[in-house]
Scaffold this active site. Sequence first.
Site, mmCIF file in Angstrom:
data_model
loop_
_atom_site.group_PDB
_atom_site.id
_atom_site.type_symbol
_atom_site.label_atom_id
_atom_site.label_comp_id
_atom_site.label_asym_id
_atom_site.label_seq_id
_atom_site.Cartn_x
_atom_site.Cartn_y
_atom_site.Cartn_z
ATOM 1 N N ASP A 190 50.704 43.987 45.272
ATOM 2 C CA ASP A 190 49.964 42.776 45.583
ATOM 3 C C ASP A 190 48.521 43.258 45.589
ATOM 4 O O ASP A 190 48.079 43.902 46.549
ATOM 5 C CB ASP A 190 50.351 42.222 46.957
ATOM 6 C CG ASP A 190 49.632 40.917 47.239
ATOM 7 O OD1 ASP A 190 48.418 40.850 46.971
ATOM 8 O OD2 ASP A 190 50.268 39.970 47.715
ATOM 9 N N HIS A 191 47.778 42.965 44.526
ATOM 10 C CA HIS A 191 46.500 43.668 44.377
ATOM 11 C C HIS A 191 45.491 43.290 45.469
ATOM 12 O O HIS A 191 44.546 44.034 45.713
ATOM 13 C CB HIS A 191 45.921 43.492 42.969
ATOM 14 C CG HIS A 191 45.259 42.190 42.691
ATOM 15 N ND1 HIS A 191 45.945 41.077 42.281
ATOM 16 C CD2 HIS A 191 43.956 41.806 42.753
ATOM 17 C CE1 HIS A 191 45.089 40.078 42.113
ATOM 18 N NE2 HIS A 191 43.883 40.480 42.383
ATOM 19 N N GLU A 229 38.663 29.937 43.095
ATOM 20 C CA GLU A 229 38.353 30.496 41.781
ATOM 21 C C GLU A 229 37.629 29.453 40.949
ATOM 22 O O GLU A 229 37.953 28.265 41.021
ATOM 23 C CB GLU A 229 39.631 30.870 41.048
ATOM 24 C CG GLU A 229 40.428 31.949 41.717
ATOM 25 C CD GLU A 229 41.529 32.438 40.804
ATOM 26 O OE1 GLU A 229 41.287 33.400 40.070
ATOM 27 O OE2 GLU A 229 42.621 31.840 40.800
ATOM 28 N N HIS A 253 49.346 36.795 47.834
ATOM 29 C CA HIS A 253 48.031 37.193 48.354
ATOM 30 C C HIS A 253 47.685 36.490 49.673
ATOM 31 O O HIS A 253 47.181 37.105 50.610
ATOM 32 C CB HIS A 253 46.929 36.873 47.336
ATOM 33 C CG HIS A 253 47.210 37.373 45.950
ATOM 34 N ND1 HIS A 253 47.824 38.576 45.704
ATOM 35 C CD2 HIS A 253 46.965 36.832 44.728
ATOM 36 C CE1 HIS A 253 47.934 38.754 44.402
ATOM 37 N NE2 HIS A 253 47.430 37.709 43.784
#
Length: 518
Positions: A190-191, A229, A253
């Site tokens: 999960d970056h 975003e 996230h």
Amino acid sequence: MTYNTAVESVSAEGAVYYLFGATGDLARRKLFPALFSLYKEGKLSENFAVVGLARRPRTNEQFREDLYESIVEFCRYKADDAELWSKFAEHFVYMSLDINDVEGFRDLSRLSEQLDVKFNIPGNRLFYLALAPSLFGPVSFNLRDGGLLESNGWHRVVIEKPFGYDQPSAQKLNEQISQVFKEEEIYRIDHYLGKEMVQNIQVIRFANAFFEPLWNNNHIANVQITLSETVGVEERGGYYDKSGALRDMGQNHMLQMLTMIAMEPPSRLHGEDIRDEKVKVLRSLREYASSDEVRANVVRGQYSAGSMRGKELPGYREEDSVGEDSTTETYFAAKVLVDNFRWAGVPFYIRTGKRLPVKTTEVVIEFKSMPQNVLFAQRHDLAPNLLVIRVNPLEGIYIKVNAKTPGENNSVQPVAMEFCQSCQIGINTPEAYERLIHDAARGDSTYFTRWDEVSQAWSFVDKIAQAWREDKSDLKHYPAGSWGPEAADRLLAEEGFRWWPVNGQEEDNVIWVSNSGK
Ligand SMILES: NC(=O)C1=CN([C@@H]2O[C@H](COP(=O)(O)OP(=O)(O)OC[C@H]3O[C@@H](n4cnc5c(N)ncnc54)[C@H](OP(=O)(O)O)[C@@H]3O)[C@@H](O)[C@H]2O)C=CC1
Ligand SMILES: O=C1O[C@H](COP(=O)(O)O)[C@@H](O)[C@H](O)[C@H]1O
């Protein structure tokens, strides 16, 4: 069951890195640049090799050219030292391979033995699956059947998201992978957990005497987590139209960030202790009991045509590979409750969306207002104190306090005091993928998601998805470039709250004290 815990050595042990999906978008934008940065910083020992794997044909030279272009375009370091570049690039080879071809894996096994000898690698293997999830199971089986797991060293698999589509599919996927790899060998990415400021949440909370005592329902009014975003779905319409914002950002996230804010202090700073605390938060999430509860607490939206900074933008349904009557959400906001002693009654408001006015990730902790018998509160509408954790694009924190307006009697002025970490000259924080690849290579799975976390997060999200499947009438359309459906504002207004401005878009009357020079 035994788990790996944090390993402190800086340089990773020698290993062969297998990059499945080496011709794909993720490899180009994130993984190649991460490997180069690690090399530049001496975090990869010289004893490593990278094998790029995908179906399309490439010579080693072509592959290294792709690598170079990716680094020039996306890496935080320049590839301007020719000698260093050629030393780095010689570790990279390419092999054309179809995941479904077990014979190809046997060839890969033979190639690996040659690489072990050439680069003096002790049989360690790190498999990075930058592939569509439907290939995670088949690749695991063929790694085993093709003999890739027979070497003497360690074997680890890094798996990209999405890990499943819902709880049952994630469970099935996990069962397949678990036939080949043990839990401690599986690194689910999960970056967001690799981001500097997400990791910093623990330090801000547990290393500051004036935050932790207040970190509970006695003092905190609400928590707001925004992941906005400006981009639309770009070239990923095919994937996104089946996924939507809830699965793409919410299940992973957003809930992971929520766990970092809400978890109890771990007994030790070991990966397993931290993940134990995070999973307890996920178990404490109050699941919506009915479709009506979902509708009352969760807002979904889809962007329609609009404009941003003077540029006309198409609506979601006009994007490539998106159904013309798609009901996939590109936005959602939710009121989430954590039913435990610390957080009972404190709403966590989470929201994410594409084509919103700014790209930002921020957490706002809003503290409860002062009692009304205080002199200033009688005369003024005091703004609540805020702690804001800025994750992206700026990294840092600020606190908003009230102070006397200089020179005026009984007049109160909000003051924001900021530490902008990313504005400090000389700080060039590693990309999330860099940290995570380095952690996986060192055997530290702290910032990867454990199966019980993934499963629990899906259970929570599935309730929402199910209600949405049954009745699509609550999907709201918002113009590209706006802050999403107004219903998301009402979620907070019902309880007397509002979304705080993000990304420094503060109200005019606030005095800023910041190291950013603002
Ligand atoms: N791109 C991003 O920003 C992000 C991506 N992810 C995840 O990462 C994974 C990869 O994404 P992304 O790089 O965007 O996807 P792409 O579609 O760009 O790349 C897919 C890769 O898989 C390879 N591939 C497909 N089928 C096979 C096969 N049968 N055998 C061998 N190789 C195959 C393709 O190469 P070829 O066609 O040559 O075989 C290509 O290299 C996905 O799970 C995605 O959800 C997660 C977060 C962000
Ligand atoms: O995982 C994903 O994350 C990106 C946003 O990541 P960020 O690091 O740029 O904030 C998102 O665009 C993508 O849809 C999603 O799959």
